[in-house]
Write a protein that holds these residues in place. Structure first.
Motif, PDB file in Angstrom:
ATOM      1  N   TRP A   3       0.848  -1.185   0.000  1.00  0.00           N
ATOM      2  CA  TRP A   3       0.000   0.000   0.000  1.00  0.00           C
ATOM      3  C   TRP A   3       0.891   1.245   0.000  1.00  0.00           C
ATOM      4  CZ3 TRP A   3      -4.951  -0.007  -1.160  1.00  0.00           C
ATOM      5  CH2 TRP A   3      -5.631  -1.219  -1.069  1.00  0.00           C
ATOM      6  N   ALA A   4       1.747   1.327  -0.986  1.00  0.00           N
ATOM      7  CA  ALA A   4       2.642   2.476  -1.127  1.00  0.00           C
ATOM      8  C   ALA A   4       1.913   3.555  -1.915  1.00  0.00           C
ATOM      9  CB  ALA A   4       3.916   2.058  -1.847  1.00  0.00           C
ATOM     10  N   PRO A   5       2.208   4.813  -1.633  1.00  0.00           N
ATOM     11  CA  PRO A   5       1.492   5.898  -2.306  1.00  0.00           C
ATOM     12  C   PRO A   5       1.794   5.966  -3.799  1.00  0.00           C
ATOM     13  CG  PRO A   5       3.331   6.728  -1.032  1.00  0.00           C
ATOM     14  CD  PRO A   5       3.228   5.271  -0.731  1.00  0.00           C
ATOM     15  N   ASN A   6       0.776   5.890  -4.602  1.00  0.00           N
ATOM     16  CA  ASN A   6       0.896   6.072  -6.046  1.00  0.00           C
ATOM     17  C   ASN A   6      -0.506   6.343  -6.579  1.00  0.00           C
ATOM     18  OD1 ASN A   6       0.939   5.582  -8.896  1.00  0.00           O
ATOM     19  ND2 ASN A   6       2.902   4.567  -8.623  1.00  0.00           N
ATOM     20  N   ASP A   7      -0.761   7.575  -6.960  1.00  0.00           N
ATOM     21  CA  ASP A   7      -2.110   7.921  -7.390  1.00  0.00           C
ATOM     22  C   ASP A   7      -2.481   7.340  -8.745  1.00  0.00           C
ATOM     23  OD1 ASP A   7      -0.574   9.577  -8.957  1.00  0.00           O
ATOM     24  OD2 ASP A   7      -1.756  11.374  -8.579  1.00  0.00           O
ATOM     25  N   GLU A  40       9.317   9.888 -11.635  1.00  0.00           N
ATOM     26  CA  GLU A  40       9.474  10.426 -10.274  1.00  0.00           C
ATOM     27  C   GLU A  40       8.379   9.912  -9.350  1.00  0.00           C
ATOM     28  OE1 GLU A  40      11.972  12.355  -9.010  1.00  0.00           O
ATOM     29  OE2 GLU A  40      12.955  11.982 -10.924  1.00  0.00           O
ATOM     30  N   GLU A  41       7.155   9.906  -9.830  1.00  0.00           N
ATOM     31  CA  GLU A  41       6.033   9.421  -9.027  1.00  0.00           C
ATOM     32  C   GLU A  41       6.212   7.944  -8.674  1.00  0.00           C
ATOM     33  OE1 GLU A  41       1.851   8.639 -10.641  1.00  0.00           O
ATOM     34  OE2 GLU A  41       1.717  10.656  -9.781  1.00  0.00           O
ATOM     35  N   ASP A  42       6.623   7.152  -9.656  1.00  0.00           N
ATOM     36  CA  ASP A  42       6.816   5.727  -9.422  1.00  0.00           C
ATOM     37  C   ASP A  42       7.973   5.460  -8.466  1.00  0.00           C
ATOM     38  OD1 ASP A  42       4.680   5.140 -11.039  1.00  0.00           O
ATOM     39  OD2 ASP A  42       5.868   4.234 -12.653  1.00  0.00           O
ATOM     40  N   LEU A  43       9.053   6.207  -8.608  1.00  0.00           N
ATOM     41  CA  LEU A  43      10.191   6.001  -7.728  1.00  0.00           C
ATOM     42  C   LEU A  43       9.842   6.357  -6.282  1.00  0.00           C
ATOM     43  CD1 LEU A  43      12.972   4.856  -7.975  1.00  0.00           C
ATOM     44  CD2 LEU A  43      13.857   7.154  -8.343  1.00  0.00           C
ATOM     45  N   CYS A  44       9.051   7.401  -6.104  1.00  0.00           N
ATOM     46  CA  CYS A  44       8.568   7.729  -4.753  1.00  0.00           C
ATOM     47  C   CYS A  44       7.740   6.585  -4.183  1.00  0.00           C
ATOM     48  CB  CYS A  44       7.741   9.019  -4.778  1.00  0.00           C
ATOM     49  SG  CYS A  44       8.726  10.497  -5.042  1.00  0.00           S
ATOM     50  N   ARG A  97      10.617   4.622 -16.471  1.00  0.00           N
ATOM     51  CA  ARG A  97       9.588   5.195 -17.346  1.00  0.00           C
ATOM     52  C   ARG A  97      10.196   6.266 -18.237  1.00  0.00           C
ATOM     53  NH1 ARG A  97       5.393   1.640 -16.446  1.00  0.00           N
ATOM     54  NH2 ARG A  97       5.201   1.331 -14.218  1.00  0.00           N
ATOM     55  N   LYS A  98       9.601   6.456 -19.404  1.00  0.00           N
ATOM     56  CA  LYS A  98      10.078   7.504 -20.321  1.00  0.00           C
ATOM     57  C   LYS A  98       9.632   8.881 -19.864  1.00  0.00           C
ATOM     58  CE  LYS A  98      10.608   4.445 -24.177  1.00  0.00           C
ATOM     59  NZ  LYS A  98      10.226   3.997 -25.464  1.00  0.00           N
ATOM     60  N   ARG A 148      -0.286   2.310  -9.978  1.00  0.00           N
ATOM     61  CA  ARG A 148       0.726   1.436 -10.570  1.00  0.00           C
ATOM     62  C   ARG A 148       1.491   0.760  -9.434  1.00  0.00           C
ATOM     63  NH1 ARG A 148       0.798   6.167 -13.152  1.00  0.00           N
ATOM     64  NH2 ARG A 148       2.536   6.961 -11.920  1.00  0.00           N
ATOM     65  N   GLU A 149       1.997  -0.387  -9.702  1.00  0.00           N
ATOM     66  CA  GLU A 149       2.902  -1.090  -8.791  1.00  0.00           C
ATOM     67  C   GLU A 149       4.220  -1.242  -9.542  1.00  0.00           C
ATOM     68  OE1 GLU A 149       0.948  -4.695  -7.561  1.00  0.00           O
ATOM     69  OE2 GLU A 149      -0.441  -3.596  -6.283  1.00  0.00           O
ATOM     70  N   PRO A 150       5.035  -0.178  -9.541  1.00  0.00           N
ATOM     71  CA  PRO A 150       6.217  -0.126 -10.412  1.00  0.00           C
ATOM     72  C   PRO A 150       7.433  -0.840  -9.826  1.00  0.00           C
ATOM     73  CG  PRO A 150       6.005   1.922  -9.213  1.00  0.00           C
ATOM     74  CD  PRO A 150       4.817   1.073  -8.837  1.00  0.00           C
ATOM     75  N   TRP A 151       7.242  -2.031  -9.280  1.00  0.00           N
ATOM     76  CA  TRP A 151       8.336  -2.740  -8.640  1.00  0.00           C
ATOM     77  C   TRP A 151       8.198  -4.232  -8.865  1.00  0.00           C
ATOM     78  CZ3 TRP A 151       4.949   0.242  -5.441  1.00  0.00           C
ATOM     79  CH2 TRP A 151       3.858  -0.476  -4.953  1.00  0.00           C
TER      80      TRP A 151
END
Length: 129
Positions: free
Chosen positions: A6-10, A54-58, A47-48, A13-16
């Motif tokens: 439940w990591a913040p990502n509006d 930046e959002e995904d890395l956060c 991401r391109k 996406r689950e970028p991991w």
């Protein structure tokens, strides 16, 4: 681990993804890394779009913190490593990490020795067993 994702990502996406390494394979997979009973390599999608990147890395680092809290709750210790070798192509190739991915961190995990619990709240790698 379900609570930890439940990591913040509006963008929802689950970028991991994760790569679990322990035992005899450790020396081959992570030759430049400190020894620990187990390692969880957290891999982030690249991401391109710089905004989405930046959002995904956060979100990935939010996930790492959530995992760390969950691991601690279960009586284990963890150390988060972000080191120079993680950015190299050799490590990516050795671990099977795609061109559109990167190593976000390596989580070293183990049990905390009684000595470490009594002496300090900060954990050193030699306190993991």
């Amino acid at each position: 681990m379900s609570s930890a994702v439940w990591a913040p990502n509006d963008g929802l996406r689950e970028p991991w993804r994760f790569l679990y390494i322990d035992g005899a394979y450790t020396a081959q997979a992570l030759p430049e890394h400190e020894a620990a009973p187990a390692h969880l390599v957290v891999i982030a999608h690249q991401r391109k779009s710089s905004h989405i990147q930046e959002e995904d890395l956060c979100a990935v680092y939010g996930l790492i913190q959530n995992l760390r809290l969950l691991i601690r709750e279960h009586g284990l210790a963890t150390r988060i490593a972000i080191e120079e070798w993680m950015y190299g192509q050799a490590a990516r190739l050795r671990l099977g990490i795609a061109d559109d991915e990167r190593i976000a961190a390596v989580m070293d995990m183990g049990y905390v020795s009684e000595f470490a619990r009594n002496k300090s709240t900060r954990l050193r790698m030699d306190s993991l067993k």
